[in-house]
Write an enzyme that holds these catalytic residues in place. Structure first.
Site, PDB file in Angstrom:
ATOM      1  N   SER A 233       0.670  -1.056  -0.134  1.00  0.00           N
ATOM      2  CA  SER A 233       0.011  -0.132  -0.073  1.00  0.00           C
ATOM      3  C   SER A 233       0.879   1.315   0.162  1.00  0.00           C
ATOM      4  CB  SER A 233      -0.892  -0.086   1.128  1.00  0.00           C
ATOM      5  OG  SER A 233      -1.878   1.147   1.021  1.00  0.00           O
ATOM      6  N   GLN A 255      -1.517   4.339   6.684  1.00  0.00           N
ATOM      7  CA  GLN A 255      -1.014   3.571   5.487  1.00  0.00           C
ATOM      8  C   GLN A 255       0.168   2.892   5.834  1.00  0.00           C
ATOM      9  OE1 GLN A 255      -2.803   2.566   2.434  1.00  0.00           O
ATOM     10  NE2 GLN A 255      -4.074   3.350   4.075  1.00  0.00           N
ATOM     11  N   HIS A 258       0.167  -0.538   7.547  1.00  0.00           N
ATOM     12  CA  HIS A 258      -0.027  -1.745   6.556  1.00  0.00           C
ATOM     13  C   HIS A 258       1.011  -2.791   6.815  1.00  0.00           C
ATOM     14  CE1 HIS A 258      -3.946  -1.711   4.857  1.00  0.00           C
ATOM     15  NE2 HIS A 258      -3.880  -0.453   4.580  1.00  0.00           N
ATOM     16  N   GLU A 322      -1.285   5.300  -5.394  1.00  0.00           N
ATOM     17  CA  GLU A 322      -2.468   4.312  -5.133  1.00  0.00           C
ATOM     18  C   GLU A 322      -3.622   5.423  -4.272  1.00  0.00           C
ATOM     19  OE1 GLU A 322      -3.919   0.424  -2.617  1.00  0.00           O
ATOM     20  OE2 GLU A 322      -2.016   1.531  -2.037  1.00  0.00           O
ATOM     21  N   HIS A 323      -3.257   5.930  -3.444  1.00  0.00           N
ATOM     22  CA  HIS A 323      -4.205   6.895  -2.697  1.00  0.00           C
ATOM     23  C   HIS A 323      -3.659   8.057  -2.793  1.00  0.00           C
ATOM     24  CE1 HIS A 323      -4.439   2.906  -0.498  1.00  0.00           C
ATOM     25  NE2 HIS A 323      -5.808   3.261  -0.839  1.00  0.00           N
ATOM     26  N   ASP A 356     -11.011   2.968   2.538  1.00  0.00           N
ATOM     27  CA  ASP A 356     -10.667   1.671   3.038  1.00  0.00           C
ATOM     28  C   ASP A 356     -11.842   0.676   3.440  1.00  0.00           C
ATOM     29  OD1 ASP A 356      -8.082   1.533   2.298  1.00  0.00           O
ATOM     30  OD2 ASP A 356      -7.299   1.704   4.147  1.00  0.00           O
ATOM     31  N   GLU A 410      -6.117  -4.883 -48.639  1.00  0.00           N
ATOM     32  CA  GLU A 410      -5.112  -5.498 -47.775  1.00  0.00           C
ATOM     33  C   GLU A 410      -4.643  -7.050 -48.160  1.00  0.00           C
ATOM     34  OE1 GLU A 410      -6.444  -3.756 -43.316  1.00  0.00           O
ATOM     35  OE2 GLU A 410      -7.063  -5.816 -43.736  1.00  0.00           O
ATOM     36  N   HIS A 415     -11.916 -12.447 -47.569  1.00  0.00           N
ATOM     37  CA  HIS A 415     -12.634 -11.522 -46.637  1.00  0.00           C
ATOM     38  C   HIS A 415     -13.467 -10.780 -47.743  1.00  0.00           C
ATOM     39  CE1 HIS A 415     -10.052 -12.123 -43.376  1.00  0.00           C
ATOM     40  NE2 HIS A 415     -10.575 -11.244 -42.802  1.00  0.00           N
TER      41      HIS A 415
END
Length: 428
Positions: A233, A255, A258, A322-323, A356, A410, A415
């Protein structure tokens, strides 16, 4: 925490480096365990569960009796809190449902897009020193809303061979169909290959340590999708004199606790705020039960002073946290122009802890700079979009020549023929 004043842009890369182990060391371990699980299935799973978790299990599958016993062990007060959080998460993710997209691109040509649930999903829930039952809500609730038929949850057992009561309670509350007492690399490998006990899934979700993150990335080589790389985290706070130093310190520590490989950073245009936050961190950390974890993370973290909001924003986008907590006199400047962040929290009264647990947004987010390219988990994470089209006789007559010309250019004659045959029949 180390204080840095006006760092040069050329130094940002080194300054903002995450405290991660070298990838080569991790990859060797992950590859070895994956190979073992692919060859030996549950036998390998059990071996690594005993080695890493110290648990010897007769069965890795959680029984209905175990779930019932665990549910009885959770206090009514906590059950109510979990239910409140579930309701908010459910409201936010239900609001993300979208209707069919349908359009007539030309006369006789109807195209539409519908979403379908991913049928089999695996949810990884970290255990260890902090069993994250909140992650069960963040993953199982949107999976249930999306309509996933098989929701398989893996979480590491303790030495007694048990998963935290709160994880089991939340799992049964949110419609998880199977709970497995397996964690770490071996859990990801089990979900990737499938064993007698662990179903093979189509997509794996959930955060974890660096080993779990690398294991998830390896799973993609075997045809299993993942939500995102989500490892240790991290939090970046941008704040000025309008911020409450005690609040900022508490967010940084929330944080940091963690784990020792977490990282927290304060970027500020105020030297006085930096000094106050530094003092608050030292004071508040003394009373934390997880002080040892938090202290190691704090030792890897930084307080950075910059001269302006413009420089601060540039640094944030370079770091891609992340945050991100924004607490300044100029919040709109950051909110409107942030490009790289997993989830943003605005103002003095919006702690990252709210996201969270219970405000409604998802806390499974990209780390290690991956928010430059990845979104956090949302309802769409559990669905895939399927496109449909229906062309009438008039429609193929309208668009046929366009397709023929492009296919011929192409060099793909078959096709072209697929269209030409139809056009010739219609022109008879």
């Amino acid at each position: 925490m180390k204080t840095i004043i006006n760092p040069k842009t050329s130094s940002w890369s080194d300054l903002l480096k995450r405290p991660t182990q070298t990838l080569e060391n991790i990859e060797n371990t992950v590859n070895q365990i994956f190979s073992d699980v692919e060859r030996s299935g549950d036998k390998a799973i059990n071996k690594y569960t005993e080695l890493f978790d110290g648990a010897t299990l007769e069965s890795v599958i959680v029984s209905a009796n175990e779930i019932a016993d665990a549910t009885n062990q959770v206090s009514e007060e906590l059950k109510q809190a979990i239910q409140t959080a579930k309701q908010n998460i459910q409201l936010f993710h239900s609001a993300q449902k979208t209707e069919r997209v349908s359009v007539q691109t030309a006369v006789g040509i109807e195209c539409w897009q519908d979403k379908r649930p991913i049928q089999k999903v695996g949810l990884y829930i970290p255990g260890g020193t902090a069993p994250l039952f909140s992650t069960v809500l963040m993953l199982a609730v949107p999976a249930q809303i999306a309509g996933c038929k098989e929701i398989v949850l893996c979480s590491p057992p303790n030495r007694e061979g048990k998963i935290a009561n709160e994880i089991l309670y939340a799992a049964q509350l949110c419609g998880v169909t199977k709970i497995i007492k397996v964690g770490g690399i071996q859990a990801i490998a089990g979900l990737t290959f499938g064993t007698t006990a662990i179903p093979k899934v189509y997509k794996i979700f959930g955060p974890g340590n660096q080993y779990v993150t690398v294991a998830k990335q390896l799973a993609t080589k075997y045809g299993v999708a993942i939500d995102m790389p989500a490892g240790p985290s991290e939090l970046l706070v941008v704040a000025d004199d309008s911020a409450n130093a005690a609040y900022v310190a508490s967010d940084l520590l929330s944080q940091a606790e963690h784990g020792s490989d977490s990282q927290v950073i304060l970027v500020s245009t105020s030297k006085s705020l930096i000094a106050k936050v530094s003092e608050e961190v030292e004071t508040q950390i003394q009373n934390l039960p997880r002080k040892a974890f938090a202290q190691k993370a704090i030792d890897n973290s930084k307080l950075i002073y910059v001269d302006s909001d413009v420089v601060a924003l540039k640094m944030i986008n370079a770091y891609a946290p992340e945050h991100l907590i924004v607490c300044t006199n100029n919040n709109d400047f950051y909110v409107d122009q942030i490009e790289n962040a997993g989830s943003v929290f605005i103002g003095n009264y919006t702690p990252e802890s709210a996201g969270d647990y219970a405000s409604g947004t998802n806390h499974t987010l990209p780390t290690n700079g991956f928010s430059k390219a990845y979104s956090g988990v949302n309802l769409d994470s559990f669905t895939k979009s399927i496109t449909f089209q229906k062309i009438s006789k008039e429609g193929i007559l309208n668009i046929g020549n366009t397709i023929e010309l492009m296919a011929e250019a192409e060099g793909l004659q078959a096709h072209k023929n697929a269209v030409t045959l139809r056009l010739n029949d219609l022109k008879k």
